[in-house]
Design a protein around this motif. Structure first.
Motif, PDB file in Angstrom:
ATOM      1  N   ASP A  59      48.098  28.281 -79.658  1.00  0.00           N
ATOM      2  CA  ASP A  59      46.807  28.067 -79.788  1.00  0.00           C
ATOM      3  C   ASP A  59      46.221  26.718 -79.941  1.00  0.00           C
ATOM      4  O   ASP A  59      45.549  26.028 -79.594  1.00  0.00           O
ATOM      5  CB  ASP A  59      46.092  28.925 -81.210  1.00  0.00           C
ATOM      6  CG  ASP A  59      44.720  28.951 -81.001  1.00  0.00           C
ATOM      7  OD1 ASP A  59      43.969  28.460 -80.112  1.00  0.00           O
ATOM      8  OD2 ASP A  59      43.974  29.592 -81.900  1.00  0.00           O
ATOM      9  N   ARG A  63      44.279  24.119 -77.475  1.00  0.00           N
ATOM     10  CA  ARG A  63      43.108  23.242 -77.779  1.00  0.00           C
ATOM     11  C   ARG A  63      43.079  21.799 -77.563  1.00  0.00           C
ATOM     12  O   ARG A  63      41.870  21.296 -77.138  1.00  0.00           O
ATOM     13  CB  ARG A  63      42.572  23.554 -79.254  1.00  0.00           C
ATOM     14  CG  ARG A  63      42.465  25.160 -79.480  1.00  0.00           C
ATOM     15  CD  ARG A  63      41.588  25.237 -80.782  1.00  0.00           C
ATOM     16  NE  ARG A  63      41.728  26.798 -81.371  1.00  0.00           N
ATOM     17  CZ  ARG A  63      41.317  26.893 -82.452  1.00  0.00           C
ATOM     18  NH1 ARG A  63      40.545  26.408 -83.313  1.00  0.00           N
ATOM     19  NH2 ARG A  63      41.621  28.185 -83.002  1.00  0.00           N
ATOM     20  N   ALA A  89      43.558  32.861 -81.181  1.00  0.00           N
ATOM     21  CA  ALA A  89      43.639  32.185 -80.061  1.00  0.00           C
ATOM     22  C   ALA A  89      42.400  32.927 -78.965  1.00  0.00           C
ATOM     23  O   ALA A  89      41.892  32.306 -78.014  1.00  0.00           O
ATOM     24  CB  ALA A  89      45.107  32.293 -79.363  1.00  0.00           C
ATOM     25  N   ALA A  92      39.226  31.781 -79.473  1.00  0.00           N
ATOM     26  CA  ALA A  92      39.187  30.504 -79.096  1.00  0.00           C
ATOM     27  C   ALA A  92      38.992  30.136 -77.650  1.00  0.00           C
ATOM     28  O   ALA A  92      38.791  29.275 -77.206  1.00  0.00           O
ATOM     29  CB  ALA A  92      40.271  29.567 -79.623  1.00  0.00           C
ATOM     30  N   SER A  94      41.749  30.101 -75.960  1.00  0.00           N
ATOM     31  CA  SER A  94      42.905  29.494 -75.536  1.00  0.00           C
ATOM     32  C   SER A  94      43.812  30.161 -74.852  1.00  0.00           C
ATOM     33  O   SER A  94      44.102  31.252 -75.025  1.00  0.00           O
ATOM     34  CB  SER A  94      43.781  29.130 -77.083  1.00  0.00           C
ATOM     35  OG  SER A  94      43.103  28.223 -77.874  1.00  0.00           O
ATOM     36  N   ALA A 238      36.333  26.405 -81.301  1.00  0.00           N
ATOM     37  CA  ALA A 238      37.653  26.068 -80.974  1.00  0.00           C
ATOM     38  C   ALA A 238      38.016  24.747 -81.122  1.00  0.00           C
ATOM     39  O   ALA A 238      39.113  24.102 -81.617  1.00  0.00           O
ATOM     40  CB  ALA A 238      38.088  26.462 -79.626  1.00  0.00           C
ATOM     41  N   ARG A 239      37.258  23.804 -80.678  1.00  0.00           N
ATOM     42  CA  ARG A 239      37.558  22.329 -80.494  1.00  0.00           C
ATOM     43  C   ARG A 239      35.902  21.549 -80.400  1.00  0.00           C
ATOM     44  O   ARG A 239      35.236  21.771 -79.479  1.00  0.00           O
ATOM     45  CB  ARG A 239      38.424  21.999 -79.515  1.00  0.00           C
ATOM     46  CG  ARG A 239      38.551  20.617 -79.215  1.00  0.00           C
ATOM     47  CD  ARG A 239      39.466  20.172 -77.950  1.00  0.00           C
ATOM     48  NE  ARG A 239      39.423  18.855 -78.150  1.00  0.00           N
ATOM     49  CZ  ARG A 239      40.347  18.023 -77.098  1.00  0.00           C
ATOM     50  NH1 ARG A 239      41.195  18.829 -76.250  1.00  0.00           N
ATOM     51  NH2 ARG A 239      40.425  16.667 -76.930  1.00  0.00           N
ATOM     52  N   SER A 352      42.606  19.873 -88.249  1.00  0.00           N
ATOM     53  CA  SER A 352      42.780  21.750 -88.282  1.00  0.00           C
ATOM     54  C   SER A 352      41.993  21.773 -89.563  1.00  0.00           C
ATOM     55  O   SER A 352      42.664  21.499 -90.802  1.00  0.00           O
ATOM     56  CB  SER A 352      44.193  21.945 -88.182  1.00  0.00           C
ATOM     57  OG  SER A 352      44.260  23.166 -88.318  1.00  0.00           O
ATOM     58  N   ASP A 373      38.688  14.932 -83.293  1.00  0.00           N
ATOM     59  CA  ASP A 373      38.206  16.137 -82.742  1.00  0.00           C
ATOM     60  C   ASP A 373      38.649  17.310 -83.849  1.00  0.00           C
ATOM     61  O   ASP A 373      39.546  16.991 -84.685  1.00  0.00           O
ATOM     62  CB  ASP A 373      39.336  16.722 -81.609  1.00  0.00           C
ATOM     63  CG  ASP A 373      39.030  16.198 -80.296  1.00  0.00           C
ATOM     64  OD1 ASP A 373      37.737  16.329 -79.821  1.00  0.00           O
ATOM     65  OD2 ASP A 373      39.541  15.483 -79.635  1.00  0.00           O
ATOM     66  N   LEU A 375      39.175  21.193 -85.179  1.00  0.00           N
ATOM     67  CA  LEU A 375      39.600  22.587 -84.667  1.00  0.00           C
ATOM     68  C   LEU A 375      39.286  23.464 -85.858  1.00  0.00           C
ATOM     69  O   LEU A 375      39.893  23.411 -86.987  1.00  0.00           O
ATOM     70  CB  LEU A 375      41.057  22.667 -84.394  1.00  0.00           C
ATOM     71  CG  LEU A 375      41.643  21.549 -83.506  1.00  0.00           C
ATOM     72  CD1 LEU A 375      43.187  21.517 -83.072  1.00  0.00           C
ATOM     73  CD2 LEU A 375      40.923  21.420 -82.310  1.00  0.00           C
ATOM     74  N   THR A 378      38.659  30.136 -85.461  1.00  0.00           N
ATOM     75  CA  THR A 378      38.026  30.864 -84.481  1.00  0.00           C
ATOM     76  C   THR A 378      37.645  32.304 -84.680  1.00  0.00           C
ATOM     77  O   THR A 378      36.793  33.076 -84.591  1.00  0.00           O
ATOM     78  CB  THR A 378      38.671  30.621 -83.121  1.00  0.00           C
ATOM     79  OG1 THR A 378      39.901  31.150 -83.090  1.00  0.00           O
ATOM     80  CG2 THR A 378      38.367  29.399 -82.804  1.00  0.00           C
ATOM     81  N   VAL A 388      48.166  25.866 -86.096  1.00  0.00           N
ATOM     82  CA  VAL A 388      47.307  25.063 -85.293  1.00  0.00           C
ATOM     83  C   VAL A 388      47.612  23.217 -85.155  1.00  0.00           C
ATOM     84  O   VAL A 388      47.734  22.725 -84.279  1.00  0.00           O
ATOM     85  CB  VAL A 388      45.964  25.412 -85.428  1.00  0.00           C
ATOM     86  CG1 VAL A 388      44.985  24.288 -84.921  1.00  0.00           C
ATOM     87  CG2 VAL A 388      45.573  26.672 -84.796  1.00  0.00           C
TER      88      VAL A 388
END
Lengths: 514, 514
Positions: A59, A63, A89, A92, A94, A238-239, A352, A373, A375, A378, A388
């Motif tokens: 996952d 992402r 996932a 998300a 994903s 998710a991101r 994360s 970013d 994450l 989700t 993750v």
């Protein structure tokens, strides 16, 4: 067209589709897949000590890499162990391709000890299931799984590979070009523009999926600036791009009462890659659907967001980053640890975030951090943060990965630390150690349950004995330190970032109520 | 008839049926259940840090207490995390009652993040599912779950409890007397006696379930002595009496070739509480069904075994215990560690055996040990040994519990160590640490997979870095030591047994091939 073993065909088809990482926890029924890896050096196998680490890593990989990794799982029980992070996932969107070994076709009828209904588990992920009926269908099954996983939106696809197909000869197949399905129907740009102009501050853009990229957020900011519309990021993206260079939007709150306040006054809710908002749980006497009564719900495609901004004649985005707090000092608390991370966050980092209750002050603190970013969790199935981070670090080996991890959730998939050590991943894990399931101490009150007794409290605290994450990390081969003050956290965080490979900091952060 | 909250009704009905232990990993949807514990001091809640620990502990509890414990699991993802050990419980025919919280009924339609198909997971365990349609059906749902779980044979029963039912008022219900279903049809005693007399050494009793109690084994030994019939214990018994005072029978071998040899010459296979034998996996060109061609399969009820021996006029059993080896010395190897445990095993111990490849010499070594019960890995879903030890120790607080645990499998549910520390359970964990998935190194050859490369080997070894179980145990609050020689193991094992509470010994036992 050449003939190979079924396992070799699986790997060849994965590679042909660009899937070149496999997070694996194999068993007997997957031994031919393992052996086939030796003739496919382009496929990178990453060993995980529990299937939930493998699926969570896939996952995280998706992402960041925006393409699927494979997992290798052992029959139904192996898939079962990986399910909770496949649930995340799924939430998300994903893309993930599971390769699940099964008993040989003629062994299935014997109800051998590990026999179970793998399809039922695969279907539980709301994904697609691909079981070749003959060895010559293996290539097509893998192709169609990758195709399904990488559709719009992404999903979990599971290939069930009988052991006799794996070890027997199979046709290698021919490439099937991957086709993306068209995105879900959405408003035309002109209609969206007219709506936004008319409603102004009564319109609210809820940003999810691809709208949370830097480009999407910048377009949303331009739209908001020119129309007066408001914008929020979905609760658990998710991101999402964050920090300097991108506009800061609040996320829709986890707590329904706060979310209702954020949404009040909205006559038109415009979903841009996000789902219509609901609360995580039901609470006695409180609404679960967060769309205010009388509000009209619309959709705009994330890919239209920039065109919409241009159509509205919005001015270019000018970054106006939030100010970063100076490094704090003194004993760690729920707020200052986040300031330390925010101030020292390196450029282009990946966070994360499974800090849960300890992360309350994190979004505000990191608004002015270096660009990064984020994450998030989700699907609410805890034990996702460390896996993750593994996947993200494999996907982006040159970016620093920071796992901000609540103590209780960390223990679901703690063996992810070993994979970080094995693969020498540049992950800095910060355990927010409040010695409690603090979220549950909060939820216990919120659901209106009267509980102050020894019996019920015993299920929510993680003391007696306290858990020593420094010792556990060292046991898994990850260097670790303990921080009790903001100064120590800053020093240890700097040192962890400066040295390649994984590190863990056990940060003594008292609970919000503590 | 009084009115309580639904959660209180659940606990009251469990207690009324004699279910007074709950292995719990709760979440928001279970907060009212947690709160209700305060008004039910007879119910013992045991916190586990991962659901697989809770479900495995319930399995171990049932094998020793011969009645079910409850588990408390959080929605579909929580149940998913507990599935693999429910699979083992299913194969052990252990009664287990899962209480799985669900979203409030009116919240289900919103597809909130944690929403999933809980029924599908519950059905995967081959068990029964009980979802009350109204709050007033809660009492009946719990009663019928306990009834179903404690039938003959035992099974996994799952009660799905919506949060609004849990917090709302519900009728407390009236007791339903538990009824056991009759045992499966089997041969009459007279027919079995005639068959055994006629076939002699060509008849083979395969002992499973209740036939593996001391009484069952003694009856089987008497039958064998008087008729010349042979007897074997099933490959992976849920619980089998062992050591002095009970006859020693070999177990049917895990490797199909060895099992075939054990069964050769058998014209009549008599299943006594056991299933008809099959191999765990299929292997290229080898049979999966272990019943030799031309062999007739019969069944005798375990409860008839003693009557059958009497009917045959068999003489009373005279114990003739195997001799115990003297304490060995020198560096640990695959054989001498088992001799140390066998020689020092205290009276009335319980062994939870997930030693896997490292346990090859264990059955022979412990044949002459002090009398004990052995619990094995019934369903092949690894990560069961430590949770089962937790459950056994809760079920039998005055018996020493010994968990003989392979390193790779230990890492699936390693947080069971914390529950041992929290509950101060008298468990001595011996990690057989060969730094490998040694079973897979063996299986890789057995399935005929050609693999000698770096890529495939990397998925089977657990070195780089080596895992330090002493550090990990200490991190979870369990005192731990490391043994590299037989003398050290003996000294540390003695010390661990002498001191109350859990201990871990990280035993450096090289693999069979190592």
């Amino acid at each position: 067209m050449s003939t190979s073993t079924g396992a070799q065909v699986v790997i060849a088809r994965l590679l042909a589709a660009g899937v070149d990482v496999c997070f694996a926890n194999p068993g007997t029924s997957e031994m031919h897949f393992v052996a086939a890896l030796d003739s496919a050096p382009e496929m990178r196998p990453v060993l995980c000590l529990f299937e939930g680490v493998a699926t969570g890593a896939a996952d995280g990989y998706a992402r960041i890499a925006a393409r699927p990794a494979a997992t290798l799982l052992h029959l139904g029980p192996g898939m079962a162990n990986g399910l909770a992070n496949l649930h995340n996932a799924r939430r998300a969107f994903s893309p993930v391709v599971n390769i699940v070994g099964d008993h040989a076709t003629y062994h299935k009828t014997l109800d051998a000890p590990l026999e179970s209904d793998i399809e039922a588990l695969a279907e539980w992920t709301n994904g697609s299931v691909h079981r070749p009926a003959t060895p010559d269908e293996i290539a097509a099954a893998v192709d169609s799984a990758v195709h399904s996983a990488t559709g719009e939106p992404g999903r979990v696809a599971t290939v069930i590979l009988p052991a006799d197909f794996s070890w027997g000869p199979a046709e290698a197949g021919v490439p099937v070009p991957a086709q993306r399905q068209p995105a879900a129907a959405a408003m035309p740009i002109e209609a969206a523009a007219a709506l936004l102009r008319e409603r102004g501050a009564h319109a609210l853009l809820l940003l999810g999926g691809a709208a949370n990229s830097a480009e999407g957020l910048i377009a949303a900011a331009r739209i908001a600036a020119t129309t007066g519309a408001r914008a929020l990021v979905e609760t658990f993206p998710a991101r999402v791009a964050r920090g300097r260079g991108v506009p800061h939007f609040d996320r829709l709150a986890y707590l329904g009462e706060q979310a209702a306040e954020q949404l009040s006054g909205t006559t038109d809710l415009i979903l841009v890659g996000a789902r219509s908002p609901v609360t995580f749980f039901a609470y006695p006497g409180k609404p679960g659907d967060l769309v205010p009564p009388g509000t009209t719900v619309h959709a705009v495609a994330p890919s239209d967001l920039e065109k919409l901004a241009d159509h509205l004649g919005a001015a270019p985005y000018v970054d106006n980053p939030a100010e970063l707090a100076a490094l704090p000092s003194g004993p760690l608390n729920a707020q200052n640890w986040a300031q330390v991370i925010a101030t020292l966050l390196p450029e282009d980092a990946i966070i994360s975030d499974e800090a849960n209750t300890s992360g309350f002050f994190l979004p505000t603190a990191t608004a002015g951090s270096a660009s990064h970013d984020l994450l998030t969790l989700t699907g609410g199935a805890i034990g996702q943060g460390l896996p993750v981070a593994v996947g993200a670090a494999v996907a982006a080996p040159h970016r620093p990965v920071i796992a901000l991890q609540a103590d209780g959730s960390a223990l679901y998939t703690i063996s992810a630390l070993w994979t970080m050590a094995r693969e020498r991943l540049d992950v800095t894990v910060v355990i927010l150690n409040n010695h409690a399931y603090a979220i549950l101490q909060l939820e216990l009150q919120r659901v209106g349950a009267a509980a102050a007794g020894e019996q019920s409290r015993s299920l929510l605290d993680l003391g007696r004995p306290d858990i020593d994450f420094v010792a556990i990390a060292q046991g898994f081969g990850v260097p670790a330190t303990r921080a009790t003050t903001a100064e120590e956290l800053a020093e240890q965080f700097r040192a962890a970032l400066a040295e390649p490979g994984p590190h863990l900091i056990d940060a003594a952060v008292p609970g919000l109520s503590g």
